[in-house]
Design a protein around this motif. Structure first.
Motif, short mmCIF file in Angstrom:
data_model
loop_
_atom_site.label_atom_id
_atom_site.label_comp_id
_atom_site.label_asym_id
_atom_site.label_seq_id
_atom_site.Cartn_x
_atom_site.Cartn_y
_atom_site.Cartn_z
N LEU A 182 0.84 -1.20 0.00
CA LEU A 182 0.00 0.00 0.00
C LEU A 182 0.88 1.26 0.00
N PRO A 183 0.64 2.20 -0.89
CA PRO A 183 1.39 3.47 -0.82
C PRO A 183 1.07 4.19 0.49
N TYR A 184 2.09 4.69 1.14
CA TYR A 184 1.87 5.37 2.42
C TYR A 184 0.99 6.60 2.21
N ALA A 185 1.03 7.16 1.00
CA ALA A 185 0.20 8.34 0.73
C ALA A 185 -1.28 8.06 0.94
N ASP A 186 -1.71 6.77 0.83
CA ASP A 186 -3.11 6.43 1.05
C ASP A 186 -3.50 6.55 2.51
N LEU A 187 -2.51 6.66 3.41
CA LEU A 187 -2.79 6.81 4.83
C LEU A 187 -2.85 8.27 5.26
#
Length: 769
Positions: A182-187
């Motif tokens: 999962l891209p951390y940007a999604d958090l």
């Protein structure tokens, strides 16, 4: 480089390309379509997890092996989902890497789960001692990683999670296995630039600027701003200092930030209270002037803490010269005698800097009326004094500027247009002294017609609407004289935006306008002179061309008869006896015709020269026009018996002219028609000019005269594009006509005369005289 070298030395594989990131891998796959590709998970720009699906699209037949220092089982499953053929940890021995890659090729195209151990290597083998130590450290790190109370994760260089602990999964509220890949940007619910930078800038700091630690603070998705975390990212580097992957610590700072916000609000409230008295130092003195109390405003203003100043005499705050003159003590005496003392003057801070202070000293008495001390209030008004001084100096400079400006009338109007200020320039330009104009409406500067049209009031309306108005026009001085002015009117507002009047600047542009008009007139005259000069030059060029043409034609006209005369004379001289009578007669006739041609050419040249010098002698008399025309036609028929010439007109029409010169002019016109026109030639004689003139018109059926040739048709040497002629014939016709009181002209074609007509007009002789 180690892996590439080991693969090459094995002799079992051929390395066809190498890239630095996922984009390079996709390009290499599309270019080479290799059988096998070893793809690193953590790379800058685009990591292996992001590149893998695109790589498979670019080269479906290529088996892709993910190569990583991460050993997370979830990452292996993620690789299988994305289409990887195998997942190999970087902890694998480089020596066995080739065998594992070949085994992937033999096994098949896709990875269904964690790779099974090869049967040939299933036998337990005791690792070396240093490997056992490393394994033990790795195992302890895994235990710490998994059991940590704060969120931890490992990430690719482009920001994709490859491993996460339970604390991070709990913190973000997602299953642990769903975080892998999962891209951390999604958090991140909201990109925030605190405290270092947002995620993109943080990753850029690691890649490009070599940062060792970066932080990103943000809200979690779905928390509506009620869950905030601080992510600390640290790159793990190889021995060469190049980042391999990122280690992330994610900490819940929601409570901390809430406490900090509450503290900030509390401090803000306290600051507002303090700011209410921050410009006042309020403290007590005993009866001798010794400080016995101190407030925060005093500390802020003077720089002393309570411990620094309590117990010291207040003369400490005064410059040395005032201390020596006992001015502080004198202030206390005046306060007691007057009940209050106030002044403004210089005071000294603890650091020695001076400030301008407003000081109020009030004596304090107890309930029984005993003097117990003094209340002293000091306010630092340095900024106000500086502002007042700056304003005073600015106003003074502006006043001096306006007084010095004499070329501009600069003055103020109130909101209704009445003059409220006046400068020297205004007095010089408009002629009014200040007492004569201040208070009067500015419409007095305008001509009566402008005043009647309420033009001055309209100017103010436009300036108020648009903020600015400018025009040029006539204005009137005190003595009634008009001048041309440039006028600028600007709406003026005060600090709170209220309209308080207008600034008006007027410049006398009369001389400037006169010079501009003179420049325009000079430019127009220069343009006309240039145009005239161009026409003269054009005429001179045409004359030069005509003269050149004349010389060429004259040379030709001379050469031909001279050649005939010379050739015939030589032939007769040398071969007279050999020639028969017919040949000798033919040559003598040719010589005679050539002599006539030469005499005519010389006659034209001589006539033109005499006409030019006004030296031609005329013998005017009464001449019957048709007689002259008949003689000319008869002469033409001798030389050209086949030519058709039609003559009509009254037989008794007479003119006053030189018969020979009139005959010469008619001969030239007939010769011109025969040379450049077409038979039949029509010659008519008729009265004109209410009977006072006679016109001789010569026309033919030729093409007529070209339009561009007509303006210079009768000029010397003008031949145009004709096939021959000296360009003197028509010139002689016109000059002979003018010399005898007449004129020669050309009339363009008409229905009756399609080729146009050449016309000679001469004064008519009537029976009355």
């Amino acid at each position: 480089m180690l892996v590439k070298t080991r693969l090459r030395l094995s002799g079992q594989v051929l390395v066809v390309g190498e890239g630095a990131n996922g984009r390079d891998a996709i390009a290499l796959a599309a270019e080479h379509r290799p059988e096998l590709m070893l793809l690193d998970v953590s790379m800058p720009v685009m990591d292996g997890l992001e590149a893998l699906p695109r790589l498979r699209e670019a080269s479906p037949e290529t088996r892709v092996v993910l190569y990583s220092g991460f050993d997370e089982e979830g990452l292996t499953h993620k690789a299988a989902e994305l289409g990887a053929a195998a997942f190999i940890e970087k902890s694998t021995s480089v020596d066995s890497l080739v065998d594992e890659l070949l085994a992937v090729v033999d096994r098949g195209p896709a990875l269904d789960g964690p790779p099974e151990q090869d049967a040939r290597t299933a036998e337990p083998v005791d690792p070396p001692a240093d490997q056992r130590v490393l394994d033990e450290h790795l195992e302890r790190f895994r235990e710490v990683f998994e059991e940590a109370a704060i969120g931890m994760a490992t990430m690719t260089l482009s920001g994709q999670l490859v491993r996460a602990n339970r604390a991070l999964a709990t913190l973000v509220g997602r299953p642990r296995e769903s975080l892998v890949g999962l891209p951390y940007a999604d958090l991140i619910a909201e990109r925030t630039t605190a405290p270092d930078a947002d995620l993109d800038q943080a990753l850029e700091s690691v890649h490009r600027r070599g940062a060792d630690v970066v932080q990103v603070e943000h809200d979690l998705p779905g928390s509506d701003g009620h869950r905030r975390v601080l992510a600390t990212l640290a790159p793990v580097r190889d021995s060469g200092g190049r980042p391999l992957y990122l280690f992330a610590q994610v900490q819940d700072v929601t409570v901390t930030r809430a406490a900090q916000e509450e503290l900030r609000r509390s401090e803000e409230r306290f600051r507002l209270v303090v700011e209410a008295v921050e410009y006042y130092a309020i403290f007590m003195l005993d009866t001798n002037g010794v400080v016995i109390s101190w407030n925060s405003g005093a500390q802020r203003t003077k720089g002393y803490t309570a411990e620094d100043i309590i117990g010291r005499h207040f003369r400490t705050f005064y410059p040395e010269e005032q201390q020596r003159s006992r001015h502080p003590e004198h202030e206390l005496e005046l306060a007691v005698s007057r009940g209050r003392y106030e002044e403004e003057g210089w005071r000294i801070r603890k650091d020695g800097s001076r400030f301008w202070a407003n000081v109020v000293i009030t004596p304090v008495y107890d309930g029984t009326g005993n003097h117990v001390g003094f209340a002293k209030v000091t306010r630092d008004i340095t900024s106000r004094r500086e502002a007042d001084e700056a304003l005073r100096q600015s106003e003074e400079r502006f006043r001096l500027l306006l007084e010095a400006v004499q070329d501009y009338a600069v003055f103020m109007l109130d909101t209704t247009g009445h003059v409220v200020s006046w400068n020297v320039g205004a007095e010089r330009i408009q002629g009014y002294a200040p007492p004569e104009i201040v208070g009067r409406h500015f419409r007095v500067f305008y001509p009566p017609e402008k005043q009647a049209a309420r033009h001055p009031e309209w100017e103010l309306e436009v300036a108020l609407r648009d903020g600015h108005y400018e025009e040029e026009g006539w204005r009137v001085r005190k003595d009634g004289r008009r001048f041309w002015a440039n006028v600028v009117i600007t709406s003026v507002t005060n600090a709170v935006g209220e309209h308080v009047g207008f600034a008006k600047v007027t410049r006398d542009m009369t001389e400037h306008r006169r010079l501009a008009e003179e420049r325009e007139e000079t430019a127009a005259a220069l343009a006309a002179a240039n145009h005239e000069l161009e026409e003269v030059n054009s005429r001179l060029r045409q004359v030069a061309d005509d003269q050149a043409q004349f010389l060429a034609v004259t040379a030709h006209e001379l050469r031909t008869p001279v050649g005939v005369l010379g050739g015939s004379a030589e032939m007769l001289s040398k071969h007279w006896t050999e020639l028969d009578d017919e040949e000798r007669t033919s040559m003598l006739e040719g010589m005679s015709a050539s002599a006539v041609r030469l005499r005519r050419l010389l006659g034209d040249l001589l006539t033109a020269s005499r006409l030019e010098r006004r030296a031609l002698q005329l013998h005017p008399g009464v001449v019957t026009v048709l007689d002259v025309i008949d003689d000319s036609v008869a002469a033409v028929h001798v030389a050209h018996p086949d030519v058709e010439i039609v003559v009509d007109g009254a037989p008794d029409v007479q003119v006053r002219a030189d018969r020979d010169r009139l005959a010469q002019a008619v001969d030239n016109l007939i010769g011109n028609a025969l040379a450049h026109g077409a038979s039949p030639v029509h010659i008519s004689v008729r009265p004109a000019g209410a009977g006072s003139m006679v016109e001789v018109r010569v026309s033919d059926l030729g093409p007529g005269v070209a339009a561009d040739m007509r303006p210079r048709l009768f000029e010397r040497f003008a031949t145009g594009d004709s096939k021959g002629g000296t360009g003197l014939g028509l010139f002689i016709v016109r000059e002979l006509a003018r010399a005898q009181g007449g004129e020669a002209s050309y009339e363009p074609g008409s229905a009756e005369e399609p080729a146009g007509a050449f016309v000679i007009s001469l004064p008519r002789v009537t029976a009355e005289g």
